[in-house]
Write an enzyme that holds these catalytic residues in place. Sequence first.
Site, PDB file in Angstrom:
ATOM      1  N   ASP A 345       0.620  -1.183   0.041  1.00 55.25           N
ATOM      2  CA  ASP A 345       0.081  -0.090   0.042  1.00 55.25           C
ATOM      3  C   ASP A 345       0.841   1.305  -0.079  1.00 55.25           C
ATOM      4  O   ASP A 345       1.927   1.145   0.281  1.00 55.25           O
ATOM      5  CB  ASP A 345      -0.901   0.045   1.255  1.00 55.25           C
ATOM      6  N   ASP A 346      -0.110   2.374  -0.404  1.00 48.50           N
ATOM      7  CA  ASP A 346       0.573   3.687  -0.165  1.00 48.50           C
ATOM      8  C   ASP A 346       1.697   4.263  -1.084  1.00 48.50           C
ATOM      9  O   ASP A 346       1.982   5.374  -0.975  1.00 48.50           O
ATOM     10  CB  ASP A 346       1.272   4.058   1.276  1.00 48.50           C
ATOM     11  N   HIS A 399      -5.054   9.371   0.356  1.00 47.77           N
ATOM     12  CA  HIS A 399      -5.258   8.650   1.676  1.00 47.77           C
ATOM     13  C   HIS A 399      -6.237   9.380   2.474  1.00 47.77           C
ATOM     14  O   HIS A 399      -6.163   9.023   3.909  1.00 47.77           O
ATOM     15  CB  HIS A 399      -3.770   8.554   2.138  1.00 47.77           C
ATOM     16  N   HIS A 486       3.727  -2.210   3.323  1.00 46.78           N
ATOM     17  CA  HIS A 486       3.697  -0.918   2.751  1.00 46.78           C
ATOM     18  C   HIS A 486       5.247  -0.817   2.255  1.00 46.78           C
ATOM     19  O   HIS A 486       6.078  -0.729   2.738  1.00 46.78           O
ATOM     20  CB  HIS A 486       3.476   0.074   3.804  1.00 46.78           C
TER      21      HIS A 486
END
Length: 534
Positions: A345-346, A399, A486
């Site tokens: 993620d991210d 986000h 992440h």
Amino acid sequence: MRPHLRYGPHVSVISLRRNVTVGVALGMLLVPGCHAADTSMPYAEAIQFAPEDLGGLNTRTVSVESEDSTVSYSYPILGESHPLSAYVRTAMAERQTAFLENLPDRGDPELVQTTSLLAASDDVVGVRMSVTDSTKASDRPGSSTLWYDARTEQVMPWTSLFHDEQALAQAHLALADVLREDYDMAPEQLPGLVGEVSAKAEESDGELVPAAASDPATDPEEGEGTGEGELPLGDADLTDPEQAMEAAERWSASPLADLAFSTAGGLAVRMDPAQIPGTGRAEEALIPIEAEETEESLSELGYRARDAAVNGNSVPAERVAETTGDTEGRTLDCAEAKCVALTFDDGPGEYTEELLDTLAEYDAQATFYVLGSLVEEFPEIAERTAAKGHEVGSHTWKHDDLTSLSGDGVREDMERTSEAIEKATGKAPRTMRPPYGSHNSTVSDALGQPIILWDVDTMDWQSRDTDAIIDHAVSEVDTGSVVLFHDIHKSTVDAIPDILKELHSQGYHFVSVENLFADGQLSEGEAYTDARLE
Ligand code: NI
């Protein structure tokens, strides 16, 4: 009369005749005896060729070398999610898992799985899978054959080439005749099922009765088991994939399980040369059965398969490989294989490309839940991620906690993010992960995509501790898990080589989220944590 046959320039065939002279070097066998006089015309050739010999058909080769083992497999790519590619790949993946789960402590264990084609046309494709397992006593490769029928879109086993099990038994008798007449074998020399079927036919004046019906009085406890001297003969409907597979299980010891068609329109049956007198040190013996001997035994699919082998041998029209992404032909059936989905993620971020290189070493496919704003900033990383065969999903624009937005706000955010992803990768995202895993009914209704959560949280964003991340991931993963990482943290990207190495050695295959949840199983607005099988 033998049909006049022609071949395309790309197709190489194994010549039985040629083997008379070069047989020892090639490790193959000649046609013996009475046909040797017929020098004007080859008696027959077994039709078998490498997928790459068929111009335009790509082969996918996967090879993973680790400290403890080497595993590799290759299969023809017949198209995105093509049933035969998926079937072959899944069978190979399952065999690889079994091999890795039972590694011996010593030696350099190696598993090599390869594919060749037995026929290829728009109508039928025939595939032969061969397995060489260095941990097995026998150095003869094991093999199995499969047939794809484009009319029913089904993958069928070799048994479906015969119209019923009586016909299949008759083919054994035809093989027995060849071995007796052309190879001078005595009835008691006939190996395995060929000898058994032949002996039974002799006993009962040619009439073969299904095992179940032959003598119901003998040991009813045995059920459908094949007791001593009993044939695996049943009365399965061989046009039904399941029944044909079940029959293939029962007849698995048959040499016909490894048959090809011959250029003369007959069968070429591959046998263990140790069972055939006079074959010397050849690695394999190809026994020809003439077309007229099996004419009445073949099923409708059998005739079409023969036609594809003898007259086809062209790339199926719709299957000509295009230079599309690396996802082509990668579908694995995770209801059968040991799958795990790693998700990141991210990003995209500064460590993403290093991660892509690590994943490639293990043929690992992963899913990246990216932020639209970062994709806009680093489109080339998102593009490379998708080009390497990974899934790129949406993690919103920047986000935001989606539960703080209105339905319209969620829709706008999703649209903007999807557009950025599609612009960079050429493909719109089909799954999403909400930031913080946070969602409510407003969010679910507005998303228009399935919500992918996780069952294994490595807590990598919190610990920033590579060893802890490794321990966490390795100890908690189960078949069907979705693991949360992440890739914006160096400590996470540093943990991935050891995680891949350990999970690979446990027999896991690394797939995208979409592959983990089989096609069409995901619904818009529904939340999923894993695809564990229990
Ligand atoms: Ni996040």
